[in-house]
Design a protein around this motif. Structure first.
Motif: not given
Ligand code: ADP
Ligand code: ZN
Ligand code: ZN
Length: 739
Positions: A96-115
């Protein structure tokens, strides 16, 4: 009260969740699923996504580590997207973790603010007029004001220069109270600056029937297959359905294949709609991608157009999903999370209760099968829109005819005639480079790749031998590495050689090559297309990049140099792919007044599938191919999963697969799962690639359910197998490539 335990999905291949304690100072009540946390993981730090909060962990209390930091105050993931990712992880047996990494924008995966980024927007005030007496002597302010007046939704600051609006003038207008400025979300989803509001075309009866059918199921799930010949106006149907979706206050998600089509497609949509369009393809940078993702999530984008991964874009008000060229192989991801975006789009449409429209001139056999069994409603467009005619096919038997750089004499004559008539020619050859083989005429040495069981392709212009499988490249030898003599000969022809030969044969016209080698530079493609659009006689030579979506109205002859590969390949999907390619390439020709002709060079001119395709068309071919699949028990009449393994030492991968096979048999017995065949393990058709030895085990099930039950039992066992440490392995559910 026991401590709250956070169960996180981490970007790891392991199919499990990881337990942590809440970060210091954060009460459990502040946590909701979907929030991101930074956590320690071995010697690294990872960004994990909270799946649930529980009060018990299997991990001993002294081993449980606290998370380092909570990254979100609210979950950035809408529940619907989370649900889709859960479904995906389960179906493809992926973590699931890897699936979410593929599905989400890179910056979200890297912990950038979701703004979203903020930006200033300029707007003309109500009632402000360029004729205002205060502007009588200020031509630049007048011009700025009238330009702004054409953009009732405001002009973002970064576009001012583009629209030739002077900033000083704006400030003066602001002081006079004629314009206003507000800070809003940066617009990744932009209304097109030069919006033209192109009118809708009056639909022909087939198009209207298709539009009405889809519209009648707005607000609920329903799947439609729009099977329309090339040029039949499928895109017009999409556009009008999107219009109706926007009118209903909903968003439309449009998936397109992975090609250089982004800007062209955007252009066509942007001309039609005064709507906020977000574009998501591989060339979009990470920051813009996150902004587009957020805009779609928050309902600030109306139309989302993108390639494969855009499927995972959250939508606030989903109304319609369209998958264009649904047969295209680029919808299947071939690494990591091996998902099929078309198949997942169906799952998503069902989950979100919206209609989905799959369109193609050459539908996949899977989709046609689903239309036959009633899962999809079939919508046909049988005529070319605007009265253009269908191309005529000619099978040119080249048995025992000499080929000159892949070109037979009759073909050369046909090309000459077409050029003399002032028209354009398209030559299709699905092989890059100059020649697929370099051979020593004296001793028989052949240029092989050191790391793969493959020959290296000669690239003449760059003076290199290149392996198309691992990317290795070396200088072309000047003499034979084996016997030292000089008679090294290129054997066979690729696009580079065809281009060179055609330029010699027809020096009076430009010869333009289109393949990955010529279009690697960013602007090369558009420069080539500009030349083509001018309409003067020319020859286009290229690979399947030519087959996709582009319109070449002045091309009246399409030559397919080698169709035979698809007819005797060991891959059961090869003939389907060949037929789709032929029809798609043919569809580039004669789209306007002039009818097109398609010449197929072949050694198998009487092959039943080829005869059927060229004489009765794609759908007759597809019926024939489907009945062969049914007889052989192949997909879509059965279901496949492929376990691949590779290792540095020969035999290692097969050893692992042998053990895996034994475990599968044991589990099938224990769980009483029938109707599943285990085929293999066998060495991969190209056993060595990039220095690794590869093997595979194919699972074939009559029905999906038992196969998936087996996979769910089997994967945790595979993860624990000691033999798995030395090999790299992966599971491909519904593989489209068996090699
Ligand atoms: P497809 O997507 O099926 O290849 P397009 O939508 O690109 O087809 O249409 C092919 C051409 O026909 C385009 O130039 C388009 O403008 C034109 N066209 C589409 N629908 C109509 C129509 N109803 N009347 C006239 N021309 C049309
Ligand atoms: Zn030699
Ligand atoms: Zn190689």
């Amino acid at each position: 009260m026991p401590d709250a335990i956070l169960r996180l999905a981490l970007p790891s291949p392991l199919r499990r969740l990881f337990d942590y304690r809440a970060p210091p100072g954060i009460p459990a009540a502040a946590l909701q699923p979907g929030m991101r946390l930074r956590v320690p993981f071995g010697r690294r730090e990872l960004v994990g996504i909270l799946v649930e909060v529980v009060d018990h962990s299997e991990v001993p209390a002294d081993k449980l580590k606290p998370a380092l930091e909570l990254l979100d105050r609210v979950s950035p993931l809408p529940a619907a997207l989370f649900r889709l990712c859960l479904w995906t992880a389960q179906y493809y047996q992926h973590s699931l973790g890897d699936t979410l990494s593929w599905a989400l924008p890179v910056l979200l995966r890297q912990g950038e603010p979701a703004e979203a980024r903020q930006e200033r927007f300029w707007q003309a005030c109500e009632g402000a007029r360029a004729e205002d007496p205060r502007l009588a002597r200020a031509p630049r302010q007048r011009q700025a004001l009238s330009t702004l007046a054409q953009h009732p939704h405001g002009v973002p600051h970064h576009l001012l220069t583009h629209l030739e609006i002077n900033r000083d003038s704006l400030n003066l207008l602001l002081e006079k109270g004629l314009v206003r400025m507000e800070v809003r979300r940066h617009a990744p989803a932009e209304r097109h600056a030069g919006w033209l509001a192109q009118a809708e075309l009056p639909l022909n009866p087939e198009q209207r029937a298709a539009c009405d059918a889809v519209q009648s199921s707005f607000g609920g799930f329903n799947a439609f297959l729009l099977a329309g010949v090339t040029g039949s106006g499928k895109t017009e149907v999409y556009l009008q359905l999107i219009h109706r979706t926007l009118e209903a206050g909903k968003q439309a998600l449009v998936l397109i294949p992975e090609i250089n089509l982004g800007p062209q497609t955007l252009e066509r949509f942007a001309r039609r709609f005064n709507a906020r369009i977000a574009l998501l393809h591989s060339a979009v940078n990470d920051r813009d991608r996150l902004d587009a993702w957020l805009a779609a999530r928050d309902g600030e984008a109306d139309i989302i157009i993108g390639t494969r991964s855009a499927l995972f874009t959250p939508l606030k008000n989903p109304g319609l999903i369209i998958v264009d060229e649904e047969h295209d192989a680029s919808y299947k991801q071939q690494e990591g999370l091996r998902y099929h975006a078309r198949d997942l789009a169906l799952v998503r449409a069902r989950q979100e209760n919206v209609p989905i429209l799959l369109g193609s001139a050459t539908p996949s056999l899977e989709s046609l099968h689903n239309a036959h069994n009633g899962r999809y409603a079939l919508l046909r467009l049988t005529q070319r829109a605007g009265g253009a005619q269908q191309p005529r096919f000619l099978r040119l038997d080249v048995k025992s005819r000499p080929l000159d750089s892949g070109l037979s004499m009759p073909l050369q004559q046909a090309i000459a005639q077409t050029l003399e008539a002032g028209q354009q020619v398209l030559v299709f050859l699905n092989r890059r480079g100059f020649a697929p083989t370099l051979l020593c005429h004296d001793c028989g040495w052949i240029g092989q790749c050191n790391s793969c069981d493959a020959r290296m392709t000669l690239h003449q212009r760059s003076g290199e031998l290149r392996c198309h499988h691992c990317g290795h490249a070396e200088r072309r030898p000047s003499h034979c590495p084996s016997c030292g003599r000089l008679d090294l000969r290129p054997v066979g022809a690729g696009t580079e050689r065809a281009e060179e030969r055609l330029a010699l044969l027809f020096p009076q016209v430009p010869v333009l090559r289109i393949d990955r080698d010529t279009t690697a530079r960013k602007d090369a493609m558009s420069a080539l297309f500009a030349t083509i659009q001018r309409g003067e006689p020319c020859i286009l030579v290229g690979t399947q990049m030519l087959a996709k979506g582009h319109h070449f109205p002045r091309v009246t002859l399409v030559a397919i140099l080698d169709a035979d590969g698809g007819l005797f390949s060991a891959d059961f999907r090869a003939s389907e792919r060949m037929a789709q390619l032929i029809v798609q390439v043919a569809g580039r020709a004669g789209r306007a007044e002039e009818p097109g002709k398609v010449i197929i060079q072949t050694h198998l001119a009487d092959h039943p599938l080829l005869v059927q395709l060229t004489e009765q068309g794609y759908f007759a071919f597809a019926e024939q191919a489907l009945s062969e699949r049914r007889a052989a028990g192949l997909p879509p009449f059965s279901h496949l999963a492929l376990l691949r393994a590779e290792a540095h030492k020969p035999g290692q991968a097969e050893g692992f697969l042998d053990e895996a096979c034994g475990e599968a048999e044991r589990l099938m017995g224990e769980a009483e799962l029938g109707g599943i065949e285990l085929l293999g393990p066998v060495p991969a058709p190209m056993e060595r690639r990039a220095g690794r030895y590869r093997a595979q085990l194919l699972l074939q099930g009559n029905a999906r359910a038992p196969l998936h039950r087996l996979l769910a039992l089997w994967l945790p066992v595979l993860e624990q197998m000691p033999g798995g440490r030395a090999v790299r392995w992966s599971l491909d559910v519904d593989p489209i490539d068996l090699f």
